[in-house]
Design a protein around this motif. Structure first.
Motif, PDB file in Angstrom:
ATOM      1  N   GLN A 265       9.831  -9.585  13.044  1.00  0.00           N
ATOM      2  CA  GLN A 265       8.737  -9.006  12.531  1.00  0.00           C
ATOM      3  C   GLN A 265       8.879  -8.028  11.481  1.00  0.00           C
ATOM      4  O   GLN A 265       9.530  -7.261  11.245  1.00  0.00           O
ATOM      5  N   ASP A 275       4.476 -11.611  11.811  1.00  0.00           N
ATOM      6  CA  ASP A 275       5.601 -12.406  12.557  1.00  0.00           C
ATOM      7  C   ASP A 275       5.862 -13.383  12.074  1.00  0.00           C
ATOM      8  O   ASP A 275       5.270 -14.149  11.405  1.00  0.00           O
ATOM      9  N   GLN A 324       2.240 -13.012  16.972  1.00  0.00           N
ATOM     10  CA  GLN A 324       2.038 -11.424  17.195  1.00  0.00           C
ATOM     11  C   GLN A 324       1.583 -10.724  15.533  1.00  0.00           C
ATOM     12  O   GLN A 324       1.703  -9.843  15.304  1.00  0.00           O
TER      13      GLN A 324
END
Length: 549
Positions: A265, A275, A324
């Protein structure tokens, strides 16, 4: 609905949702709705009837959504012992399971509990910051003497500083654990699926029922895993698997597997998270992959090994709202702004030039961003690309679910949102076994690809990747497909090459041929490949990157 006064019965509710979902996929009703939507572009009468039906549909689903939102929330009980320790190994917090099962009451020292000396030494080293990875220790249950595995993690609090938590690992099985077991001991994806259920405490009979297999098949798979891991029985096999599951959550920022994959990330300048997954050679020439609306952003293990062996660094950023990665509302109006994110990612990774590969909806972003990235991109390869939508009939031959979600944004966004939630619920309920028929029904080449257990697992995990933080990723991708994105498409001084399957039921090859001719791009057709071509026939597009064609 239940008449007991305790609210709707969950199982019956699931059946109702599945029934509603199936009813909307009714071919005749759906074709009639699309006929009205198509006609509404020029016929006032059709437009009026479509609006009437749209109001009825949306009123129905708003009512259903309200009913669902009023369902009582289940009470979540702790399913594993958890305790917090200080630097002196004294218990500062403990849940009820830790107290009753392990005897780890607040104020007790681990040195006074039945924890062996080696484990205590590991804990001392860990809290002193002298270990690279968090240890996993064993503690016996008070009543049975059977051991519980506890994994150590560290959290930072604003009031007390660092806290060290020991958590039972019975319920911590993750995809990373499956990859680790496959890589370390040569287990198959199917075997690790069985192993994950075994670790969760399920019997062979329960596993057979869950996987729709015979008990004998499950027992043979367990026997095979015992042999491969050189365990002395099922108990030692599950203990080993639990330890691997815990240790697969490394302290480093990336989670690695056997095929050379790691997930990372980065933080962008505006504070958003991006991400990304990395496969192949860490110092090779870079390929940037923009994933689609299906199948995730990870290539099959064989492809990752090819990348590693041939000096290819394969970077797969999770587009906004996926995985994410944080969303960015401005992209809904201006997808080409994503070029700023990609440029910043390359700058942070100190990558100068890349080959850009895009799949499905990812090709929309790639084509839109290309003019702003032409100094960083040497070539663009669009595999199973998503061309502009000219008419509802563009999706006439697509699998039912894909057809539904590609067209709904132009019919009703609120209906699209509700159907996405129902669709996700159905997919999760049916699991990997029902995934192929739900997503690829009517697409023989893609259904054939799903016969490979590794690919099916890849596609299933890819679905979970897309909806990891909610359904916005899926809804917004559908909105991109149905938008007039190509009206602002600008030419770029970068060669563009489309690679497409002749058996692609989602996007007919003639649509790609027409679009490629319009933008003066090259096209290569792959026989017997479907929409999942980037994964099922990866060699067919990688060879163009290798410069052999």
């Amino acid at each position: 609905m239940s008449e007991t006064g305790k609210g709707p019965d969950p199982q019956r509710l699931d059946d109702m949702i599945a029934h509603a979902y199936g009813a909307i996929l009714d071919q005749d009703k759906f074709d009639e709705l699309i006929y009205l939507a198509e006609g509404s572009l020029s016929d006032p009468g059709a437009r009026k009837e479509l609006l009437r039906r749209k109001r009825d549909i949306e009123a129905h689903f708003e009512t259903a959504e309200q009913l669902l939102s009023n369902l009582p929330k289940p009470v979540v009980e702790a399913d594993r012992p958890e305790l917090t320790i200080g630097a002196d190994l004294r218990v500062t917090k403990a849940n009820s399971l830790a107290e009753t099962v392990l005897g780890a009451a607040v104020g007790a020292s681990l040195e006074d509990l039945p924890v062996d000396g080696d484990a205590l030494q590991l804990l001392r080293e860990a809290v002193a910051g002298r270990l690279a990875d968090w240890p996993v220790i064993r503690m016996p249950k008070r009543e049975t003497g059977k051991h519980v595995l506890l994994a150590l993690t560290k959290t930072e609090t604003t009031s007390a500083g660092a806290e060290w938590r020991l958590s039972g690992v019975e319920s911590l099985w993750r995809p990373g654990a499956s990859l680790a077991m496959q890589s370390l001991y040569g287990l198959t994806p199917s075997e690790t699926d069985v192993l994950s259920l075994l670790v969760g405490g399920h019997s062979p009979l329960e596993i057979a029922e869950a996987r729709n297999r015979s008990v004998e098949t499950v027992r043979q798979q367990i026997k095979s895993m015992i042999m491969k891991t050189r365990s002395r029985g099922t108990g030692e096999l599950t203990d080993l698997a639990k330890a691997v599951a815990a240790s697969s959550n490394r302290r480093s920022s990336g989670l690695h597997n056997a095929a050379g994959s790691a997930r990372y990330q980065v933080e962008l300048a505006d504070g958003r998270r991006l991400d990304y997954l990395e496969q192949g050679a860490s110092d090779g020439r870079t390929v940037l992959f923009l994933h689609g609306c299906l199948c995730g952003n990870r290539m099959p293990n064989d492809a990752a090994r090819h990348f590693a062996e041939n000096g290819i660094r394969f970077l797969s950023p999770a587009r906004p709202w996926h995985g994410q990665s944080d969303g960015h509302d401005v992209l809904l109006l201006d997808p080409k702004r994503y070029a700023h994110d990609l440029r910043e990612l390359l700058d942070q990774l100190d990558v100068d030039k890349v080959s850009l590969v895009a799949f499905d909806v990812g090709s929309i972003f790639a084509l839109m961003c290309l003019p702003q990235l032409e100094d960083r991109v040497s070539e663009l390869l669009c595999v199973s690309a998503q061309p502009p939508m000219r008419s509802f009939q563009d999706f006439a031959s697509a699998p039912p679910q894909q057809k539904l979600f590609a067209i709904l944004p132009r019919v009703s966004v609120s209906l699209l949102s509700y159907m996405a939630k129902i669709g996700d619920k159905r997919l999760k309920r049916d699991g990997p076994g029902g995934f192929a028929q739900t997503v690829f029904a009517g697409a023989p080449a893609d259904l054939d690809a799903c016969q490979d257990p590794h690919l099916l697992d890849l596609f299933w995990q890819g679905h979970l990747f897309h909806v990891e933080t909610g359904s916005d990723s899926f809804i917004n991708d559908c909105r991109f497909v149905a938008s007039d994105w190509d009206r602002t498409l600008q030419p770029a001084n970068v060669p563009v090459h489309f690679v497409h399957g002749t058996q692609n039921r989602s996007i007919r090859p003639e649509r790609i041929l027409a679009f490629a001719e319009r933008i003066e791009a090259r096209v290569s057709l792959v026989e017997n490949a479907g929409h999942s071509l980037p994964f099922s026939h990866w060699k067919e597009w990688v060879r163009f990157l290798d410069g052999t064609d």
